[in-house]
Design an enzyme around this catalytic site. Structure first.
Site, mmCIF file in Angstrom:
data_model
loop_
_atom_site.group_PDB
_atom_site.id
_atom_site.type_symbol
_atom_site.label_atom_id
_atom_site.label_comp_id
_atom_site.label_asym_id
_atom_site.label_seq_id
_atom_site.Cartn_x
_atom_site.Cartn_y
_atom_site.Cartn_z
ATOM 1 C CG ASP A 280 -2.204 0.860 0.914
ATOM 2 O OD1 ASP A 280 -2.137 1.735 0.028
ATOM 3 O OD2 ASP A 280 -3.238 0.681 1.586
HETATM 4 C C1 BGC Z 1 -5.232 3.087 0.218
HETATM 5 C C2 BGC Z 1 -5.417 2.086 -0.894
HETATM 6 C C3 BGC Z 1 -5.337 2.755 -2.231
HETATM 7 C C4 BGC Z 1 -4.016 3.503 -2.331
HETATM 8 C C5 BGC Z 1 -3.788 4.171 -3.663
HETATM 9 C C6 BGC Z 1 -4.014 3.966 0.000
HETATM 10 O O1 BGC Z 1 -3.962 4.996 0.918
HETATM 11 O O2 BGC Z 1 -5.135 2.412 1.450
HETATM 12 O O3 BGC Z 1 -6.655 1.438 -0.746
HETATM 13 O O4 BGC Z 1 -5.462 1.820 -3.260
HETATM 14 O O5 BGC Z 1 -3.972 4.475 -1.309
HETATM 15 O O6 BGC Z 1 -4.613 5.241 -3.858
#
Ligand code: BGC
Length: 761
Positions: A280
């Protein structure tokens, strides 16, 4: 000069020789191995870097990095003309390895569908497949190759803001949706031009963060993981998802991002997963704050060794892996394995065959990416109305007549940004149909619609600023500057002059989002003051709720004559809501998550384990598991949802009292529409393992079917169960169906059920 030309010629000849030796593209494994054999260390590490396109990094720098082979993919860049120059840069790089372009397409791309919790409330796999397919078609047409979806984290604590992004509390329903979403996004093959690769997230258990506080820790028994929380990820992977995104939380003390048990033992070895794993956003660096790595170098080392292939928003893989490789702390084989999986995903997305598969030719680019014709409005309206859940309807106040005067009030009645929900992707508020607009269109000149805002969503400026933190100018919450009393007065006047009042209340979309945990599930106080004032007018009061999590509505239930739960219903939300309010569509949604009476009851979910001193509804007693100061049990149970007609279930019969292994049992039940209107309902079948080697849930959803019945129509439904449906992971984590008695319960919600028993031999 001449020398240079000769050198160029020689290099050209060499690369031609190399190319000539390259195995055919059809042979995925050989092709990738050959490519890896040609890559420099820097190029390999480059493939592991997933870069967020943001104003901080100038595009020119990004293109230079790509041309130098130092970036593997990007996200948040979402049009063909933005992505083409990046792909051009990749094609100028030494090995011409294509880039991929990713985006969070969670509940729609340009056409915004209901948030995931709303999609789950449709219990309609065809509708959900339509959402996945259209999302993919729209995103692919904008040059997107990959989405970070579906999010299949089971959520049983609605204080967690990301409850809105998942499909609710139930393992079976979420697993079914996970399967459908992956298949429809990938369209049977992620290499097709109108498919995008699905990345199942957040692996794993993110929905169980302590206290519903986002990014917090998860402590969970293996049995609970295996039985309740892991199956939806597995289901998405079994459906062919190309990858997983790794969760931000720790699991029993070890962050997912450095968790070798999770990423290697479970995902790779036990489940045999072959796709790509993506951290993530910035999660590798966070290993330092998790307290498991001393510095960036340690964090990168832990992550690559745990099997994290790509580093999202990378700063550390690029910086630290060269040194770690040089010192031998990380082996070439470990890096090569990660590279292999990234290249494998690119291969599966069809990008080696054609790097411009979804980018197309410049002359075919849409003149206006925001053109309204690019939207799929009809599908959005259809899905949105299926997602609406009628929670209450006293004295049949709904459907409303298209006559007289209707007062429409509330801070969310005319809220084009909020109605889009948490992940608006490439959706634009100017395309949203608000409730006000939807009702206006539905009424034409048949009735008078009087609108007053009545209150802001929330008065507390500190909270508004918090919610606006990430919002661009166009998506900001803008408060009405008038004093609360003035706003309420205006709404009360509108109500007094009307025959019925519709109040659209609840949460701003940012309140049910990432990083939006709440300590209360109540509608903000200023909106409650509005509801109180409206109730005092004595006019019939319909509450239309917009929110991304279960709210505690015990007080609201006393005030309102009808309550319609609409989640955040997307681009066509206003039309869909008007369809239901005026009876042009008969509501059929059912809750995919329990609505508690109060926040103190959390966690409250229908499929909890049997206990020794259970609370018995209607028979409160000392020394049973209950709260003594308020009624127990949910306000609205899992599976609840009313219709404008009535359905009756009767005559539950099992085909056999004794199920033999390898055979199936048929549960037969009669369903009748006893009301005056055609309508759809969801027949739900639950199973209870009465006595096993360990305590089992009091019931678990195992089958459901959404059926349409004409007024007066009756039908006999048959739902089949087999040994596999009775299996669970026991204390030794063996998946077993233990002999003994099972209860089959069939109902139109999880609480009011008919029951029959059978035995597994
Ligand atoms: C979130 C993810 C997301 C990623 C990209 C993160 O902060 O937890 O779910 O896909 O950002 O935007």
């Amino acid at each position: 000069m001449k020398k240079l030309c000769l050198l160029g010629l020689a290099i050209g000849l060499i690369s031609q020789t190399v190319l000539a030796a390259a195995p055919p593209l059809q042979d995925k494994q050989a092709f990738i191995e050959h490519l890896i054999g040609q890559m420099s260390v820097e190029e390999k590490i480059g493939q592991l870097r997933l870069i967020s396109i943001s104003p901080e990094m100038p595009r020119e720098t990004i293109r230079e990095e790509i041309a130098a082979g130092r970036i593997g993919g990007t996200f948040n860049s979402i049009t063909r003309d933005e992505n083409r120059p990046m792909q051009d840069a990749a094609q100028r790089s030494r090995l011409k390895i294509p880039m991929f372009f990713a985006y969070d397409v969670i509940h729609g791309h340009r056409t915004i569908f209901p948030i995931s919790l709303g999609l789950a409330a449709t219990w309609d796999m065809d509708a959900i497949a339509k959402v996945g397919r259209i999302s993919a078609i729209e995103a692919a047409a904008d040059s997107i190759d990959m989405t970070f979806a579906p999010m299949v984290d089971i959520a049983r604590d609605p204080r967690w803001g990301r409850t809105s992004e998942g499909f609710g509390e139930d393992t079976y329903l979420t697993s079914r949706i996970s399967d459908v979403m992956v298949r429809s996004l990938q369209g049977g093959d992620p290499a097709k031009a109108d498919s995008i690769m699905a990345i199942v997230k957040h692996f794993a258990l993110y929905g169980a963060v302590e206290g519903g506080r986002d990014y917090n820790t998860v402590d969970m028994s293996p049995v609970k993981m295996y039985n309740d929380y892991l199956p939806p990820y597995r289901s998405g992977l079994d459906a062919g998802a190309g990858g997983v995104m790794v969760a931000l939380n720790s699991i029993n003390g070890v962050p997912a991002t450095s968790n070798t048990w999770l990423m290697n033992d479970l995902l790779r070895k036990e489940w045999g997963f072959k796709g790509v794993t993506i951290s993530d956003h910035g999660a590798i660096k966070e290993l330092i704050r998790h307290g498991v790595a001393r510095d960036g170098r340690g964090a990168a080392k832990l992550a690559i060794k745990a099997g994290i292939d790509m580093s999202m928003n990378d700063s550390l893989y690029g910086k630290e892996l060269p040194g770690l490789l040089a010192s031998g702390e990380v082996s070439q084989a470990e890096v090569d394995q990660a590279v292999r999986e990234v290249l494998g995903a690119k291969y599966d997305m069809g990008l080696f065959k054609d790097p411009y598969l979804r980018i197309g030719k410049a002359e075919d680019d849409p003149q206006d990416v925001y053109a309204p014709e690019r939207l799929h409005r009809e599908a959005a309206r259809d899905v949105a109305r299926r997602s609406l859940v009628l929670l209450e309807n006293r004295n049949q106040v709904l459907p409303l007549k298209k006559a007289g005067t209707i007062a429409l009030v509330g801070p969310l009645a005319d809220a084009p940004v909020d109605i889009m929900g948490s992940w608006e992707a490439a959706g634009r508020p100017q395309h949203s149909v608000t409730v006000r607009e939807g009702m206006r269109r539905a009424l034409g000149d048949q009735a008078r619609l009087v609108y007053a805002k009545g209150s802001n969503v929330i008065d507390d400026q500190v909270i508004v600023d918090y919610l606006n933190f990430f919002n661009s100018e166009a998506l900001r919450i803008v408060k009405d500057p008038r004093p609360p009393a003035v706003l309420i007065d205006e709404a009360v006047k509108a109500a007094e002059a009307a025959d019925v009042v519709v109040a659209v209340v609840g949460e701003s979309r940012g309140m049910s989002h990432e990083s939006s945990s709440r300590t209360t599930l109540e509608i903000p106080a200023n909106q409650r003051a509005l509801i109180k004032a409206l109730k005092a007018t004595g006019k019939p009061l319909v509450l239309v709720l917009m929110n991304g999590r279960p709210l505690s509505l015990a007080w609201e239930r006393e005030q309102a004559d009808a309550i319609l739960e609409t989640w955040f219903s997307g681009t066509e939300g206003g039309n869909a809501i008007a369809d239901v309010l005026f009876g042009d569509y008969n509501p059929s949604g059912k809750l995919a998550i329990t609505f508690p009476r109060s926040v103190g009851q959390i966690p409250l979910y229908y499929n909890h384990l049997s206990i020794g001193r259970p609370y018995t509804p209607g028979k409160p007693g000392n020394y049973t598991s209950q709260y003594f100061e308020e009624p127990n049990g949910p306000l609205y149970p899992f599976g609840h949802g009313l219709s404008y007609t009535r359905f009756e279930l009767s005559g539950l019969k099992l085909s056999t009292p004794e199920l033999k292994r390898g055979e199936t049992l048929q549960a037969e039940v009669n369903v009748k529409n006893t009301g005056q209107r055609d309508g759809e309902t969801v027949v739900q079948l639950y199973v209870q393992d009465v006595s096993a080697s360990m305590s089992r849930p009091i019931k678990e959803l195992k089958r459901f079917q959404k059926i349409m019945l004409k007024a007066g129509e009756a039908r006999t439904l048959t739902l089949a169960l087999g040994e596999d449906d009775l299996k669970f992971y026991n204390a030794q984590l063996q998946q077993v169906a233990e002999p003994g008695e099972f209860n089959v319960q069939v109902g139109l919600d999880s609480q009011t059920v008919q029951e029959q028993r059978f035995e597994l031999r």
